[in-house]
Design a protein around this motif. Structure first.
Motif, PDB file in Angstrom:
ATOM      1  N   THR A  87       0.927  -1.165  -0.123  1.00 47.42           N
ATOM      2  CA  THR A  87      -0.213   0.225  -0.159  1.00 47.42           C
ATOM      3  C   THR A  87       0.701   1.174  -0.144  1.00 47.42           C
ATOM      4  O   THR A  87       1.776   1.411   0.812  1.00 47.42           O
ATOM      5  N   VAL A  88       0.594   2.015  -0.898  1.00 51.78           N
ATOM      6  CA  VAL A  88       1.392   3.308  -1.248  1.00 51.78           C
ATOM      7  C   VAL A  88       0.603   4.510  -0.745  1.00 51.78           C
ATOM      8  O   VAL A  88      -0.649   4.579  -1.095  1.00 51.78           O
ATOM      9  N   LEU A  89       1.275   5.043   0.048  1.00 44.08           N
ATOM     10  CA  LEU A  89       0.619   6.640   0.619  1.00 44.08           C
ATOM     11  C   LEU A  89       1.663   7.606   0.386  1.00 44.08           C
ATOM     12  O   LEU A  89       2.709   7.538   0.376  1.00 44.08           O
TER      13      LEU A  89
ATOM     14  N   ILE B 221       4.973  -0.629  -8.025  1.00 43.67           N
ATOM     15  CA  ILE B 221       5.015  -1.371  -6.721  1.00 43.67           C
ATOM     16  C   ILE B 221       3.875  -1.877  -5.969  1.00 43.67           C
ATOM     17  O   ILE B 221       3.953  -2.660  -4.866  1.00 43.67           O
ATOM     18  N   ALA B 222       2.907  -0.923  -6.239  1.00 42.88           N
ATOM     19  CA  ALA B 222       1.574  -0.953  -5.122  1.00 42.88           C
ATOM     20  C   ALA B 222       0.594  -1.927  -5.770  1.00 42.88           C
ATOM     21  O   ALA B 222       0.139  -2.171  -6.826  1.00 42.88           O
ATOM     22  N   ALA B 223       0.020  -2.358  -4.816  1.00 45.61           N
ATOM     23  CA  ALA B 223      -1.433  -2.975  -4.853  1.00 45.61           C
ATOM     24  C   ALA B 223      -2.565  -2.116  -4.838  1.00 45.61           C
ATOM     25  O   ALA B 223      -3.434  -1.940  -5.530  1.00 45.61           O
ATOM     26  N   VAL B 224      -2.383  -1.173  -4.171  1.00 44.85           N
ATOM     27  CA  VAL B 224      -3.371   0.232  -3.976  1.00 44.85           C
ATOM     28  C   VAL B 224      -2.378   1.252  -3.482  1.00 44.85           C
ATOM     29  O   VAL B 224      -1.468   1.105  -2.824  1.00 44.85           O
ATOM     30  N   SER B 225      -2.967   2.649  -3.853  1.00 42.21           N
ATOM     31  CA  SER B 225      -2.495   3.713  -3.280  1.00 42.21           C
ATOM     32  C   SER B 225      -3.245   4.738  -3.122  1.00 42.21           C
ATOM     33  O   SER B 225      -4.421   4.797  -3.438  1.00 42.21           O
ATOM     34  N   TYR B 226      -2.982   5.686  -2.196  1.00 45.62           N
ATOM     35  CA  TYR B 226      -3.629   6.702  -1.969  1.00 45.62           C
ATOM     36  C   TYR B 226      -2.687   7.949  -1.969  1.00 45.62           C
ATOM     37  O   TYR B 226      -1.625   8.008  -1.340  1.00 45.62           O
ATOM     38  N   SER B 227      -3.336   9.014  -2.698  1.00 44.56           N
ATOM     39  CA  SER B 227      -2.436  10.075  -2.944  1.00 44.56           C
ATOM     40  C   SER B 227      -3.140  11.295  -2.965  1.00 44.56           C
ATOM     41  O   SER B 227      -4.547  11.444  -3.110  1.00 44.56           O
ATOM     42  N   ILE B 228      -2.601  12.574  -2.566  1.00 41.32           N
ATOM     43  CA  ILE B 228      -3.092  13.787  -2.540  1.00 41.32           C
ATOM     44  C   ILE B 228      -2.684  14.693  -3.817  1.00 41.32           C
ATOM     45  O   ILE B 228      -1.288  14.554  -4.126  1.00 41.32           O
TER      46      ILE B 228
ATOM     47  N   ASP C  46      -7.520  24.047  -2.283  1.00 43.79           N
ATOM     48  CA  ASP C  46      -8.340  22.747  -2.363  1.00 43.79           C
ATOM     49  C   ASP C  46      -7.451  21.672  -2.911  1.00 43.79           C
ATOM     50  O   ASP C  46      -6.676  21.739  -3.842  1.00 43.79           O
ATOM     51  N   VAL C  47      -7.681  20.437  -2.412  1.00 38.98           N
ATOM     52  CA  VAL C  47      -6.918  19.267  -2.900  1.00 38.98           C
ATOM     53  C   VAL C  47      -7.814  18.187  -2.942  1.00 38.98           C
ATOM     54  O   VAL C  47      -9.269  18.219  -2.686  1.00 38.98           O
ATOM     55  N   GLU C  48      -7.331  17.236  -3.792  1.00 37.85           N
ATOM     56  CA  GLU C  48      -8.285  16.046  -4.103  1.00 37.85           C
ATOM     57  C   GLU C  48      -7.505  14.619  -3.611  1.00 37.85           C
ATOM     58  O   GLU C  48      -6.376  14.771  -3.769  1.00 37.85           O
ATOM     59  N   LEU C  49      -8.031  13.995  -2.789  1.00 37.91           N
ATOM     60  CA  LEU C  49      -7.565  12.533  -2.370  1.00 37.91           C
ATOM     61  C   LEU C  49      -8.030  11.293  -3.306  1.00 37.91           C
ATOM     62  O   LEU C  49      -9.406  11.198  -3.456  1.00 37.91           O
ATOM     63  N   PHE C  50      -7.115  10.676  -3.640  1.00 38.21           N
ATOM     64  CA  PHE C  50      -7.497   9.533  -4.738  1.00 38.21           C
ATOM     65  C   PHE C  50      -7.146   8.090  -4.213  1.00 38.21           C
ATOM     66  O   PHE C  50      -5.946   7.888  -3.390  1.00 38.21           O
ATOM     67  N   ARG C  51      -8.072   7.106  -4.261  1.00 38.30           N
ATOM     68  CA  ARG C  51      -7.637   5.489  -4.044  1.00 38.30           C
ATOM     69  C   ARG C  51      -7.693   5.055  -5.275  1.00 38.30           C
ATOM     70  O   ARG C  51      -8.633   5.061  -6.328  1.00 38.30           O
ATOM     71  N   ILE C  52      -6.522   4.347  -5.515  1.00 42.59           N
ATOM     72  CA  ILE C  52      -6.131   3.789  -6.776  1.00 42.59           C
ATOM     73  C   ILE C  52      -5.898   2.142  -6.698  1.00 42.59           C
ATOM     74  O   ILE C  52      -5.028   1.968  -5.863  1.00 42.59           O
ATOM     75  N   GLU C  53      -6.511   1.212  -7.251  1.00 44.52           N
ATOM     76  CA  GLU C  53      -6.126   0.090  -7.330  1.00 44.52           C
ATOM     77  C   GLU C  53      -5.251  -0.187  -8.605  1.00 44.52           C
ATOM     78  O   GLU C  53      -5.874   0.073  -9.576  1.00 44.52           O
ATOM     79  N   TRP C  54      -4.179  -0.876  -8.436  1.00 44.26           N
ATOM     80  CA  TRP C  54      -3.334  -1.109  -9.555  1.00 44.26           C
ATOM     81  C   TRP C  54      -3.344  -2.770  -9.885  1.00 44.26           C
ATOM     82  O   TRP C  54      -3.329  -3.470  -8.719  1.00 44.26           O
ATOM     83  N   ALA C  55      -3.283  -3.151 -11.068  1.00 41.92           N
ATOM     84  CA  ALA C  55      -3.452  -4.596 -11.556  1.00 41.92           C
ATOM     85  C   ALA C  55      -2.056  -5.140 -11.299  1.00 41.92           C
ATOM     86  O   ALA C  55      -0.887  -4.519 -11.138  1.00 41.92           O
TER      87      ALA C  55
END
Length: 207
Positions: free
Chosen positions: A119-121, A146-153, A198-207
């Motif tokens: 998990t990447v933050l 490298i990630a299965a899932v990531s959270y980013s700003i 203003d910012v946006e937070l995203f959750r992404i699932e990676w193949a």
């Protein structure tokens, strides 16, 4: 599981950069925004028992927030050795017992090559400085690798770019959230004492 408010309170002791660099867009991620992102990752089961990597960790705000949520291990990667020294001190202030490693390296240079997806933050540079446009692209490329899932700003208005990038790299944006935080005056070119962005937070699932 800690509440978002509890996480924000615990992260309030995390100090920022002693001598921030404008080219690296070194700003302390506000505890409220960090706790929002970390709490979302925790609610989705993406932290407990997982390996977590904070790309461009700075002084450790996201890494230490994740460390409070029961991961197996946390790794923070940053180019600035002084920031990592501060991050190590912040770990003592936060008081987490989770194993945390700090690596001095280019966060986009594949300094971490785990055997299993993690998990990447991350709170990557927004690319606000001339010549540094789309700086967050390289961070997303590393997360895709490298990630299965990531959270980013990201800066507000990034949804189309992030969704398109994810789709082109085998990923899928599963959630997006709006937030905001205050940038303090810390560089000579800043005209106001502080500025709300203003910012946006995203959750992404990676193949």
């Amino acid at each position: 599981m800690s509440t978002k408010r509890e996480l924000a309170a615990k992260l309030g002791v995390v100090v920022g950069f002693d001598d921030p660099t404008a080219d690296l867009e070194q700003y302390r991620t506000p505890p409220a925004v960090a706790s929002h992102l970390v709490h979302l990752a925790d609610l989705n089961g993406d932290l407990d028992g997982q390996w977590v990597v904070d790309l461009g960790c700075g002084t450790g705000m996201l890494a230490l927030g994740a460390a409070l949520c029961g991961p197996e291990r946390v790794v923070g990667v940053d180019l600035d050795p002084d920031a990592l020294t501060t991050a190590a001190g912040n770990r003592q202030r936060v008081g987490t017992t989770t194993a945390v490693s700090w690596i001095q390296a280019d966060a986009t240079g594949h300094a971490v090559c785990p055997d299993e997806p993690v998990t990447v933050l991350m709170n990557p540079p927004f690319g606000a400085q001339n010549g540094n446009e789309h700086a967050d692209r390289a961070f997303l490329e590393t997360a895709a690798d490298i990630a299965a899932v990531s959270y980013s700003i990201h800066n507000s208005g990034s949804a189309e770019f992030v969704e398109s990038f994810a789709a082109d790299h085998g990923g899928n944006v599963t959630a997006a959230y709006r937030s905001s935080f205050t940038l303090p005056r810390q560089f000579e070119f800043h005209e106001a004492d502080s500025r709300e962005i203003d910012v946006e937070l995203f959750r992404i699932e990676w193949a």
